[in-house]
Write an enzyme that holds these catalytic residues in place. Structure first.
Site, short mmCIF file in Angstrom:
data_model
loop_
_atom_site.label_atom_id
_atom_site.label_comp_id
_atom_site.label_asym_id
_atom_site.label_seq_id
_atom_site.Cartn_x
_atom_site.Cartn_y
_atom_site.Cartn_z
N LYS A 111 0.85 -1.19 0.00
CA LYS A 111 0.00 0.00 0.00
C LYS A 111 0.88 1.23 0.00
CE LYS A 111 -1.72 2.94 2.74
NZ LYS A 111 -1.89 4.10 1.80
N GLU A 123 9.50 1.94 11.01
CA GLU A 123 10.46 3.03 10.91
C GLU A 123 9.67 4.32 10.83
OE1 GLU A 123 13.42 2.62 11.58
OE2 GLU A 123 13.54 0.44 11.38
N CYS A 179 12.87 11.63 6.73
CA CYS A 179 12.86 11.27 8.14
C CYS A 179 14.23 11.46 8.76
CB CYS A 179 12.37 9.84 8.33
SG CYS A 179 13.30 8.60 7.41
N GLU A 208 8.84 16.90 15.21
CA GLU A 208 9.26 16.76 13.82
C GLU A 208 8.54 17.77 12.94
OE1 GLU A 208 10.26 13.11 10.85
OE2 GLU A 208 8.28 13.05 11.80
#
Length: 482
Positions: free
Chosen positions: A175, A250, A284, A383
């Protein structure tokens, strides 16, 4: 009208049972629809899971080198289409051509790498303590694996999950993120052309709440690998582990670069700028904190400000830095910029939407630098998935390390220093899965493990290299007495 792309289930290109589609637009020009994709639901995902389950045993029993031949051929097909895929990646995700081309090459290299690895798979022979006994291990595929991938590396991350999963003999459910599914779609097209058996790989596009949830919870699924935000990853983890599925997560990062007083300031500014502003900060592993020794702080601020202000912004086919991927991502970045100013950080570069005829329609933001940042500010803790850098002053290495580790994330971290004592202490003491010395936090080799600590990862299994195969295999130990 843009072409409509289909799902791939059981070896057939199919439309979604929902009858719904979704347009993917160019972030540099949102009036341009790149492609239209299936907006699938849970039933479509369940059908794909059934197809994968039906194919798993035969694909797992296929000799590993034969599986490798298919992966190698798929890699060759991707290589033949590199320019086309580079343009597609730029059109859907917004990267510059240089960045997109590098990512496509990474996917090609990954398929070739794991194709080669299939010749060494099988297990290990050990010495038995008994007479007339063969003792060895046999590595087998886990079974059916669900791969849920993000939009920011829309061909590299699907590749580094799919290639080892297929090399190990698993049937795959993929996906991709709905924002930029085209490059993952192209991988599946290549595998189809390379002759992968029906059902061994399946792709379903659609929302995570429907397709992702089904892929995480379906009884036919044995393992789930996810890359994305920590918030969503923790939800997927809870869903998948409820019935003890194997999981690999992750997730986010708040990655620092420590700049010490022994560093060359210009070199440090180049390193930090590359990590903070490359790929529009949408990685990331992007550098979001520069933790700088007070003796070089002012010089570093001048240098990094100059780097930020020199970056030319615009469509990825011509400029240094492209747009953010969606309007909502742009709005999120601008909101964090406002929050930083409200908390008392000093804006020294960027901070807004750039102006210019070629910038009027896209989701653009200026490379942004804040100084006078305290580590308890949100800009230093949360973040920000955009080109925003927080510069934090520290008095010495000990304070720098304390600030470095004082976040909930631990994905990547780097140190710019010529002091060997600091370098060796940093390698030992930093709380991060990827440690760089005199390099940017971004950039990964494909043959070594990748993963994080703390809320950047489930801390279960690493990706890439030999470690990437470990997640997709399970071992039997065989005692053969003759």
């Amino acid at each position: 009208m843009a072409d409509t792309r289909q799902n791939y289930v059981g070896g057939e290109w199919t439309t979604a049972d929902t009858g719904e589609t979704v347009d993917v637009v160019n972030p540099a020009d949102p009036s341009e629809v790149v492609y239209t994709y299936q907006n699938s639901g849970a039933e479509d995902a369940a059908t794909a899971a059934d197809a994968a389950a039906a194919a798993a045993d035969d694909w797992g029993a296929t000799p590993a080198p034969e599986r490798g031949d298919i992966l190698r051929e798929a890699g060759d097909i991707l290589a033949d289409r590199k320019q086309e895929l580079t343009e597609l990646l730029t059109d859907e995700e917004g990267k510059t051509h240089a960045e997109a081309g590098g990512e496509v090459q990474r996917a090609i290299d990954i398929f070739h790498y794991y194709a080669g690895k299939t010749h060494d798979m099988g297990g290990d022979v050990k010495s038995s303590s008994g007479q007339n006994t063969n003792l060895y291990t046999v590595d087998e595929p886990v079974g059916v694996v669900s791969l849920i991938t993000p939009w920011n590396y829309p061909i590299a991350i699907p590749a580094w999950k799919m290639a080892p999963a297929l090399a190990a003999g698993n049937a795959v459910l993929l996906k991709p993120a709905s924002v930029a599914p085209g490059p993952a779609h192209a991988i599946v097209e290549a595998l189809d052309e390379a002759g992968i058996p029906d059902g061994a790989v399946n792709l379903v596009t659609g929302p995570g709440s429907e397709v992702g949830t089904e892929f995480a919870t379906n009884d036919a699924v044995d393992a789930v690998s996810f890359t994305g935000s920590s918030q969503v990853g923790n939800m997927v983890y809870d869903q998948a582990t409820e019935d003890q599925k194997r999981v690999q997560m992750e997730m986010g990062g708040k990655n620092p670069t420590l700049v010490m007083d022994s560093a060359d300031v210009d070199e440090a500014a180049d390193i930090v700028a590359g990590g903070a502003f490359g790929v529009t900060g949408q990685a990331c592993t992007a550098t979001s904190r520069a933790i700088v020794h007070e003796d070089v702080y002012d010089d570093f601020v001048d240098a990094i400000t100059g780097r930020a202000e020199s970056i030319e912004i615009g469509p990825g086919d011509e400029y240094d830095m492209g747009p953010q991927v969606t309007e909502s991502e742009l709005e999120g970045t601008l909101e964090y910029i406002d929050i930083a100013e409200e908390e008392g950080a000093t804006l020294v570069a960027g901070g807004g939407e750039p102006e210019g005829d070629h910038l009027d329609d896209g989701f653009y933001v200026e490379p942004t630098v804040f100084t006078d940042v305290q580590n308890d500010m949100r800009i230093a803790q949360e973040e920000v998935f955009g080109p925003v850098l927080a510069v934090i002053p520290v008095a010495d290495y000990e304070e720098a390390l304390e600030v470095c580790n004082d976040v909930e994330y631990g994905l990547a971290a780097s140190l710019v220093s010529n002091d060997h004592s600091e370098i060796n202490r940093f390698k030992r003491d930093v709380e991060a899965g990827v440690v760089k010395i005199n390099e940017a936090t971004t950039g990964l080799e494909l043959h070594v493990p990748f993963g994080g600590f703390k809320n950047s990862s489930s801390e279960t299994w690493r990706e890439q290299g030999d470690a990437g195969l470990d997640f997709y295999t399970i071992s039997k130990t065989v005692y053969e007495n003759y």
